[in-house]
Each structure stands twice: as structure tokens, then as C-alpha cells.
Scaffold this active site. Sequence first.
Site, PDB file in Angstrom:
ATOM      1  N   SER A 148       0.871  -1.180   0.000  1.00 22.99           N
ATOM      2  CA  SER A 148       0.000   0.000   0.000  1.00 22.99           C
ATOM      3  C   SER A 148       0.906   1.227   0.000  1.00 22.99           C
ATOM      4  O   SER A 148       2.069   1.137   0.432  1.00 22.99           O
ATOM      5  CB  SER A 148      -0.852  -0.009   1.276  1.00 22.99           C
ATOM      6  OG  SER A 148      -1.463   1.256   1.467  1.00 22.99           O
ATOM      7  N   TYR A 161      -2.343  -1.347  10.032  1.00 23.29           N
ATOM      8  CA  TYR A 161      -2.298  -1.441   8.571  1.00 23.29           C
ATOM      9  C   TYR A 161      -0.950  -0.926   8.046  1.00 23.29           C
ATOM     10  O   TYR A 161      -0.317  -1.575   7.201  1.00 23.29           O
ATOM     11  CB  TYR A 161      -3.452  -0.624   7.993  1.00 23.29           C
ATOM     12  CG  TYR A 161      -3.670  -0.802   6.515  1.00 23.29           C
ATOM     13  CD1 TYR A 161      -4.327  -1.922   6.014  1.00 23.29           C
ATOM     14  CD2 TYR A 161      -3.234   0.166   5.608  1.00 23.29           C
ATOM     15  CE1 TYR A 161      -4.551  -2.075   4.657  1.00 23.29           C
ATOM     16  CE2 TYR A 161      -3.455   0.024   4.251  1.00 23.29           C
ATOM     17  CZ  TYR A 161      -4.109  -1.104   3.774  1.00 23.29           C
ATOM     18  OH  TYR A 161      -4.328  -1.258   2.433  1.00 23.29           O
TER      19      TYR A 161
END
Length: 260
Positions: A148, A161
Amino acid sequence: MVKHQDLFGLENKVAVLTGAASGIGFATAELLAELGSNVIILDIDEEKGKVATEKILAKGGEASYFKCDVTSSSDCEMAIKEIETQFGRIDILFNNAGVIRRRNVVDLEEKDWDLVLDVSLKGAYLLSKYAIPVMAKNNGGSIINTGSGWGLKGGNEAVSYCAAKAGVVNLTRAMAIDHGKQNIRVNCVCPGDTDTPLLRDEANQLNEEENAFLVSSALGRPIERLGTPRDIANAVLFLASDLSTWVSGTVLTVDGGGLA
Ligand SMILES: NC(=O)c1ccc[n+]([C@@H]2O[C@H](COP(=O)([O-])OP(=O)(O)OC[C@H]3O[C@@H](n4cnc5c(N)ncnc54)[C@H](O)[C@@H]3O)[C@@H](O)[C@H]2O)c1
């Protein structure tokens, strides 16, 4: 004239994709199937996994669904064993399953720390652990891990995350070093905000109105829009295909220039 089948070299390849019942994983499964690969969808969501598989079959692609929780070692081992038995090889592995929890370190519950790390990071480790020996028996292959933009820089209210995705980025490099000798390439795709159920769920987690959240997520990028699942699938296609035969250990950011 070069035929695209020859350019990509994806015809009759066996591609295993996690989290492919939805979003980026599904778009990638569709694209690889369009280019002649036999796609195997691994997902924890059985209902969506079956629907996704039917959609690809209806378009004339080859697809199957296996229920697999990527956080479970036994699920991953069994899925890979079954795939080897049925298809005899694995050429492409897309470690893509992921979940997000929008919480800071104080508010995040320990179980949610574990879940986010387990799905993205441990899941990529487990599937690779069982798939690599099968790939190696058949002259290698290509592994693509989904990181990401927040694996490359920090973001607000998303500590587990950000930690998981930074782990995925460096796991990619370490795996590329270890498995090059087996002709296995390992790369990472780092999407920016892409319109999928995961992104929309972030609005709910942050108690923000969904459309306003999507609009604000698109702002400030040189290419000022959200990503589409197909935008990311196109990048995975490059890394999965013969167009990238000397690309390994790299991180491909696909975010409309957001991190520029
Ligand atoms: N959408 C974005 O803006 C964005 C940005 C950067 C990175 N990503 C990453 O892209 C990947 C795909 O996400 P998406 O946006 O397509 O989301 P999505 O929610 O549409 O798809 C995620 C899929 O993962 C599956 N999944 C969840 N837990 C699982 C488990 N334990 N085992 C097996 N499957 C499981 C879900 O059932 C779902 O089908 C994720 O790794 C995500 O972190 C997404």
C-alpha cells in the site's frame, strides 16, 4: 505483428490469487483469465468467491474457487496441496487479501492488531511457504504481494495497517533475494486509494459520510481521481507476465502520483 498472448505469456498459466472474491483481487483474476490464465480464487468469503468465479466462467475464462482463510496455516497448506493435485503447477501467486482497521495505537484493540497483521503479512508468508516449492518444481514463477502507499509512508489512524504493509514491502525484497535461484520473481504492488469495499468501509470506521470520504481521498493527486481495481490489476499483470522477466524485489506504486 506481435500477438498479446505471446507478449504476456499468460496462456495456460496457473494463477492463484488471494482476496480475489472482491475489489483489486477480482479485477486481477478477471484480467489474467481474459489473457488465458487458469485463475484460482482463494478467499474467506465463500458466497462472494463463488459469484466471482461464476462471472469469470460466464465470460469464457477458466476459474475455480477454494475457500481459504489466509491466516490459517492448515487452510493455506490444504489449498496449495489441492491446487497441485488438480492443476499440477503454480505459475503466479498474488498475495492480496487484506483488511484495515482505522485506529490509532491507543484505541486499537489487540485482536485487531493481530487480524490486520495476520491477513496481510502472515497470509503472504503462509501462502508463499507452501506455494514456492510447487512453483520451483515447474521452473519458477512470479509472486506479487499487495502492499500500500501506507507501506511506504505513515497514515493517520491506521497503525496496524501501516505496520503490516511496510512489512509486506520488505518481505517482498527478502523473498526476492532468497528465491531468485529458483527462478521465482517476487514483487510488490502498492496501490493508492482505490474504489473497493475496503475503501468504502474506511469511511464507516471513521464515521465519515461515504461519498465525501471518497471525494477527499481522490484530492491532491497529480492524476486527481480514485484508482479503479483495473488500474491496479494492470500493474499486477505487468509483474505477473513475461514483460517483467528481469524485474524482482521491486515496489511498483500505483496511486495517480499521490506519493510523488
Ligand atoms: N482499496 C484501496 O484503497 C487499497 C489501497 C492500498 C492497498 N489495498 C490493498 O489491496 C488489497 C485488496 O483490497 P481491496 O481494496 O480489493 O479490498 P476488498 O475488501 O474489496 O477485498 C479484500 C478481499 O480479501 C478477502 N479476505 C479478507 N480476509 C481474508 C482472509 N483471512 N483470508 C482470505 N481472504 C480474506 C475479503 O473477503 C475480500 O474478498 C488489500 O491487501 C488491501 O490492503 C487497497
